[in-house]
Motif scaffolding. Sequence first.
Motif, PDB file in Angstrom:
ATOM      1  N   CYS A 147      40.247  33.501  48.216  1.00 25.11           N
ATOM      2  CA  CYS A 147      41.118  33.338  47.049  1.00 25.11           C
ATOM      3  C   CYS A 147      42.597  33.530  47.380  1.00 25.11           C
ATOM      4  N   LYS A 148      42.869  33.954  48.613  1.00 21.91           N
ATOM      5  CA  LYS A 148      44.244  34.029  49.124  1.00 21.91           C
ATOM      6  C   LYS A 148      45.131  35.023  48.369  1.00 21.91           C
ATOM      7  N   TYR A 149      44.533  36.094  47.874  1.00 16.00           N
ATOM      8  CA  TYR A 149      45.354  37.137  47.250  1.00 16.00           C
ATOM      9  C   TYR A 149      46.111  37.918  48.319  1.00 16.00           C
ATOM     10  N   LYS A 150      47.259  38.471  47.926  1.00 15.19           N
ATOM     11  CA  LYS A 150      48.043  39.294  48.851  1.00 15.19           C
ATOM     12  C   LYS A 150      47.709  40.778  48.680  1.00 15.19           C
ATOM     13  N   ASP A 151      47.678  41.242  47.436  1.00 13.84           N
ATOM     14  CA  ASP A 151      47.402  42.647  47.143  1.00 13.84           C
ATOM     15  C   ASP A 151      46.571  42.727  45.862  1.00 13.84           C
ATOM     16  N   PRO A 152      45.298  42.313  45.939  1.00 11.38           N
ATOM     17  CA  PRO A 152      44.494  42.187  44.718  1.00 11.38           C
ATOM     18  C   PRO A 152      43.960  43.505  44.175  1.00 11.38           C
ATOM     19  N   VAL A 153      43.855  43.554  42.841  1.00 13.16           N
ATOM     20  CA  VAL A 153      43.154  44.627  42.141  1.00 13.16           C
ATOM     21  C   VAL A 153      41.993  43.968  41.394  1.00 13.16           C
ATOM     22  N   LEU A 154      40.795  44.493  41.575  1.00 10.35           N
ATOM     23  CA  LEU A 154      39.642  43.952  40.865  1.00 10.35           C
ATOM     24  C   LEU A 154      39.594  44.510  39.443  1.00 10.35           C
ATOM     25  N   VAL A 155      39.229  43.667  38.502  1.00  8.37           N
ATOM     26  CA  VAL A 155      39.130  44.046  37.096  1.00  8.37           C
ATOM     27  C   VAL A 155      37.731  43.676  36.609  1.00  8.37           C
ATOM     28  N   THR A 156      37.034  44.607  35.980  1.00 12.56           N
ATOM     29  CA  THR A 156      35.665  44.348  35.550  1.00 12.56           C
ATOM     30  C   THR A 156      35.489  44.568  34.052  1.00 12.56           C
ATOM     31  N   SER A 157      34.473  43.934  33.501  1.00 19.31           N
ATOM     32  CA  SER A 157      34.115  44.155  32.103  1.00 19.31           C
ATOM     33  C   SER A 157      32.631  43.876  31.920  1.00 19.31           C
ATOM     34  N   SER A 158      31.998  44.676  31.096  1.00 19.28           N
ATOM     35  CA  SER A 158      30.593  44.472  30.754  1.00 19.28           C
ATOM     36  C   SER A 158      30.453  44.569  29.241  1.00 19.28           C
ATOM     37  N   ASP A 159      29.706  43.635  28.654  1.00 16.71           N
ATOM     38  CA  ASP A 159      29.602  43.619  27.188  1.00 16.71           C
ATOM     39  C   ASP A 159      28.374  42.827  26.765  1.00 16.71           C
TER      40      ASP A 159
ATOM     41  N   ASP B  18      12.526  38.182  19.488  1.00 18.51           N
ATOM     42  CA  ASP B  18      13.761  38.930  19.735  1.00 18.51           C
ATOM     43  C   ASP B  18      14.117  38.961  21.215  1.00 18.51           C
ATOM     44  N   PHE B  19      15.404  38.920  21.498  1.00 20.70           N
ATOM     45  CA  PHE B  19      15.889  39.107  22.861  1.00 20.70           C
ATOM     46  C   PHE B  19      17.264  39.756  22.808  1.00 20.70           C
ATOM     47  N   ASP B  20      17.717  40.235  23.936  1.00 22.29           N
ATOM     48  CA  ASP B  20      19.043  40.826  24.023  1.00 22.29           C
ATOM     49  C   ASP B  20      19.772  40.246  25.229  1.00 22.29           C
ATOM     50  N   LEU B  21      21.078  40.215  25.125  1.00 21.50           N
ATOM     51  CA  LEU B  21      21.918  39.661  26.184  1.00 21.50           C
ATOM     52  C   LEU B  21      22.996  40.666  26.573  1.00 21.50           C
ATOM     53  N   ALA B  22      23.295  40.709  27.842  1.00 20.68           N
ATOM     54  CA  ALA B  22      24.439  41.479  28.331  1.00 20.68           C
ATOM     55  C   ALA B  22      25.100  40.686  29.447  1.00 20.68           C
ATOM     56  N   GLY B  23      26.392  40.862  29.592  1.00 21.27           N
ATOM     57  CA  GLY B  23      27.135  40.152  30.630  1.00 21.27           C
ATOM     58  C   GLY B  23      27.994  41.106  31.430  1.00 21.27           C
ATOM     59  N   PHE B  24      28.321  40.680  32.634  1.00 20.84           N
ATOM     60  CA  PHE B  24      29.162  41.483  33.522  1.00 20.84           C
ATOM     61  C   PHE B  24      30.076  40.530  34.268  1.00 20.84           C
ATOM     62  N   CYS B  25      31.381  40.796  34.187  1.00 20.26           N
ATOM     63  CA  CYS B  25      32.359  39.895  34.791  1.00 20.26           C
ATOM     64  C   CYS B  25      33.278  40.657  35.739  1.00 20.26           C
ATOM     65  N   VAL B  26      33.662  40.008  36.817  1.00 21.06           N
ATOM     66  CA  VAL B  26      34.650  40.559  37.752  1.00 21.06           C
ATOM     67  C   VAL B  26      35.775  39.543  37.924  1.00 21.06           C
ATOM     68  N   GLY B  27      36.996  40.038  37.825  1.00 21.37           N
ATOM     69  CA  GLY B  27      38.164  39.201  38.045  1.00 21.37           C
ATOM     70  C   GLY B  27      39.128  39.906  38.982  1.00 21.37           C
ATOM     71  N   ALA B  28      40.253  39.269  39.259  1.00 17.05           N
ATOM     72  CA  ALA B  28      41.247  39.862  40.154  1.00 17.05           C
ATOM     73  C   ALA B  28      42.650  39.490  39.706  1.00 17.05           C
ATOM     74  N   VAL B  29      43.579  40.378  40.007  1.00 21.92           N
ATOM     75  CA  VAL B  29      44.983  40.145  39.686  1.00 21.92           C
ATOM     76  C   VAL B  29      45.833  40.774  40.792  1.00 21.92           C
ATOM     77  N   GLU B  30      46.948  40.143  41.115  1.00 19.34           N
ATOM     78  CA  GLU B  30      47.883  40.747  42.055  1.00 19.34           C
ATOM     79  C   GLU B  30      48.423  42.040  41.439  1.00 19.34           C
ATOM     80  N   ARG B  31      48.481  43.094  42.229  1.00 18.61           N
ATOM     81  CA  ARG B  31      48.867  44.413  41.730  1.00 18.61           C
ATOM     82  C   ARG B  31      50.177  44.375  40.925  1.00 18.61           C
ATOM     83  N   LYS B  32      51.157  43.640  41.415  1.00 18.45           N
ATOM     84  CA  LYS B  32      52.468  43.621  40.760  1.00 18.45           C
ATOM     85  C   LYS B  32      52.476  42.823  39.444  1.00 18.45           C
ATOM     86  N   LYS B  33      51.374  42.115  39.170  1.00 16.00           N
ATOM     87  CA  LYS B  33      51.292  41.316  37.946  1.00 16.00           C
ATOM     88  C   LYS B  33      50.339  41.902  36.915  1.00 16.00           C
TER      89      LYS B  33
END
Length: 346
Positions: free
Chosen positions: A49-61, A149-164
Motif C-alpha cells: 500500500c506504500k504507506y510511509k508511517d501508517p497507523v492501523l484503525v479497526t472497528s467491529s460492529d 433467526d441469524f446474527d451478523l457481526a463485522g470487523f474492519c481494518v484500515g490505515a492512515v498516515e500518522r500525520k493525517k
Amino acid sequence: MTIYKKAGVDVLSTDKLIKKIVPLCSKTNRPGKMGEIGSFGGMFDLKMCKYKDPVLVTSSDGIGTKTILGISENRLDGLGFDLVGMCLNDIICHGAEPLFFLDYFASSKIERSSFIKIIKSIAAACKENNCLLIGGETAEMPGVYKGKDFDLAGFCVGAVERKKMLPRMDRIKPGDIVLGLPSSGFHSNGYSLIRNVIKEQNISLNDKPPFKSNDKSLAVTLLKPTKLYYNLIVQIIKFINVKGIAHITGGGIIGNLPRIVPNKLSVKLDLKNFPKDNLFSWFKNISKLNDHEMLSTFNCGIGMALIISKKDLVKTQRFFKNKKEKFFIIGQIIKSIKNEARCIIN
C-alpha cells in the motif's frame, strides 16, 4: 458427521456453501491482497500500500435487531451494506482508508438462499469501497438461535498516515462549524424501539409509508441500507481542512458529536437547519419522543458530522455544489458552559 448433523450442525453442507462464496469474495480486490479464502487466517501485505508511517484503525460492529425486520419481511439484500457501513463509517472518522473486512454469520441452521444474499451484499459493499473481503466465520448454533433467526457481526481494518489522523482536537475552537451529511434513513440503530412502536400501534409494514415517500411500502423505507460515506469523505479531506468527523450511530447526534470535541468545548445544534425528513418527523410524532430523546437515539437525517473552520465554509460549499452532494450546517462549536450538556439543542 452423521451424529453431529443429528444434533443440528451440518458441517458438510456448510463447507459446500463456503466454497460457493469464494468467487464472491474474490471479486473484492486492492493492493495488499494475499492468498485466497480458506486458510486459517486472512493475510494482507501492508507494504504493497506504500504507506510511509501508517497507523492501523479497526472497528467491529453489528446491525442489531434490524436483522429481525429483514428476516420477517424477507428483505436481506441490504443487510450486508448495513454491516459494512457500520464498520467502515467508523474508521473513516479517523481519516483511514479501508483495507480489509471480515464477517461473522451465526444462525440455528444455515439457510442457503439467505446466507448467499447476505455474503453477496457484503462483498458488493466492500467492492464499492475498495476494501477486501478477506475472510470470516460461519456458525450453526441450534439452541442459541431459533427458526430463521441469524446474527451478523463485522470487523474492519484500515490505515492512515500518522500525520493525517483525525480528529485534530487541538485545532478545534469556538466558532468552528458543524456540517451534517444526510443519512439514508435510520441506518442500523434504534430498531428495537422502532419495532416496538410499530407493533404497539399495529402499523402495517406492507402499506405505503404514512408520509410523503416514493417507496412502495413502509418496510422498504425502514430497511434502506446504511449509507457508506468513504468515497465522499476521502475526497472531502483532500480538498478541505476537516478537523473532526463523527459517525452518527447508537446514541444519536447528542451521544456521538462530543466524542470528537475537546472537554472544554461544546456543540450547539441548530435544529431549524436539520434536513426536513418525513421519516423522522413521522416517527417522532407516533412515538411521542421529544427532541432530546430523538437526537440521543437516532441520526435524525444526519449520518456523518464534520467540523471545519468558518473560513473554509465558502470553499466547502463550492465543493459540495460541484459534487452535487447535499450538506447541512447543523451547529457550531462553543465554549463549554458550567453544568450545561456537551451538546446543546437550540
